[in-house]
Design a protein around this motif. Structure first.
Motif, PDB file in Angstrom:
ATOM      1  N   MET A  78       4.302   1.070  -0.321  1.00  0.00           N
ATOM      2  CA  MET A  78       3.274   1.520  -1.016  1.00  0.00           C
ATOM      3  C   MET A  78       1.855   0.418  -0.747  1.00  0.00           C
ATOM      4  SD  MET A  78       5.037   1.517  -4.646  1.00  0.00           S
ATOM      5  CE  MET A  78       3.818   0.719  -5.723  1.00  0.00           C
ATOM      6  N   GLN A  79       2.312  -0.666  -0.138  1.00  0.00           N
ATOM      7  CA  GLN A  79       1.077  -1.828   0.383  1.00  0.00           C
ATOM      8  C   GLN A  79       0.481  -1.056   1.379  1.00  0.00           C
ATOM      9  OE1 GLN A  79      -0.245  -4.290  -1.473  1.00  0.00           O
ATOM     10  NE2 GLN A  79       1.040  -3.460  -2.916  1.00  0.00           N
ATOM     11  N   LEU A  80       1.072  -0.409   2.249  1.00  0.00           N
ATOM     12  CA  LEU A  80       0.619  -0.063   3.782  1.00  0.00           C
ATOM     13  C   LEU A  80      -0.072   1.243   3.541  1.00  0.00           C
ATOM     14  CD1 LEU A  80       3.692  -0.802   6.200  1.00  0.00           C
ATOM     15  CD2 LEU A  80       1.542  -2.103   6.096  1.00  0.00           C
ATOM     16  N   ASP A  81       0.575   2.141   2.477  1.00  0.00           N
ATOM     17  CA  ASP A  81      -0.001   3.274   2.434  1.00  0.00           C
ATOM     18  C   ASP A  81      -1.150   3.432   1.351  1.00  0.00           C
ATOM     19  OD1 ASP A  81      -0.344   5.905   3.318  1.00  0.00           O
ATOM     20  OD2 ASP A  81       1.309   6.825   1.801  1.00  0.00           O
ATOM     21  N   SER A  82      -1.078   2.427   0.621  1.00  0.00           N
ATOM     22  CA  SER A  82      -1.898   2.381  -0.709  1.00  0.00           C
ATOM     23  C   SER A  82      -1.796   3.314  -1.834  1.00  0.00           C
ATOM     24  CB  SER A  82      -3.470   2.131  -0.184  1.00  0.00           C
ATOM     25  OG  SER A  82      -3.700   1.084   0.664  1.00  0.00           O
ATOM     26  N   THR A  83      -0.654   3.913  -1.699  1.00  0.00           N
ATOM     27  CA  THR A  83      -0.289   5.084  -2.831  1.00  0.00           C
ATOM     28  C   THR A  83       1.100   4.630  -3.450  1.00  0.00           C
ATOM     29  OG1 THR A  83       1.112   6.249  -1.206  1.00  0.00           O
ATOM     30  CG2 THR A  83      -1.217   6.842  -1.219  1.00  0.00           C
ATOM     31  N   PRO A  84       1.215   5.474  -4.527  1.00  0.00           N
ATOM     32  CA  PRO A  84       2.674   4.768  -5.268  1.00  0.00           C
ATOM     33  C   PRO A  84       3.846   5.336  -4.900  1.00  0.00           C
ATOM     34  CG  PRO A  84       1.400   6.484  -6.694  1.00  0.00           C
ATOM     35  CD  PRO A  84       0.145   5.959  -5.268  1.00  0.00           C
ATOM     36  N   TRP A  86       5.923   6.890  -0.790  1.00  0.00           N
ATOM     37  CA  TRP A  86       5.673   6.898   0.667  1.00  0.00           C
ATOM     38  C   TRP A  86       6.673   8.132   1.100  1.00  0.00           C
ATOM     39  CZ3 TRP A  86      10.129   6.170   3.722  1.00  0.00           C
ATOM     40  CH2 TRP A  86      11.144   5.822   3.241  1.00  0.00           C
TER      41      TRP A  86
END
Length: 88
Positions: A78-84, A86
């Protein structure tokens, strides 16, 4: 009456052993898919199995660790993709 208590205790031990194995399997599968659901389920099953006194303590601890790892993998992606969520 003692026979009934002994049978209940054996059934409870088998249930706890099954929960320990299930938490390990769900935690392992959760590393790949549906970790948002399988991680917490693995953690709860491992905790209940340990609380009930399972004979398979190692599998319960592995299931607990894998359930936590599932959630850590989810947070990392979630931190790498900036979405809730993956995906691969």
């Amino acid at each position: 009456m003692q026979l009934t208590a002994q049978a209940t205790q054996q059934t409870g031990a088998r249930d706890a052993d099954g929960m320990a194995v299930a938490s390990f399997i769900l935690g392992l599968v959760g590393l790949l898919v549906l970790n948002v659901f399988l991680g917490p389920i693995a953690i709860v099953l491992a905790a209940v199995a340990l609380w009930r006194g399972t004979a398979r303590r190692g599998r319960a601890y592995l299931g607990l660790g894998l359930g936590v790892a599932d959630l850590l993998v989810l947070v990392a992606f979630m931190q790498l993709d900036s979405t809730p969520s993956w995906s691969f």
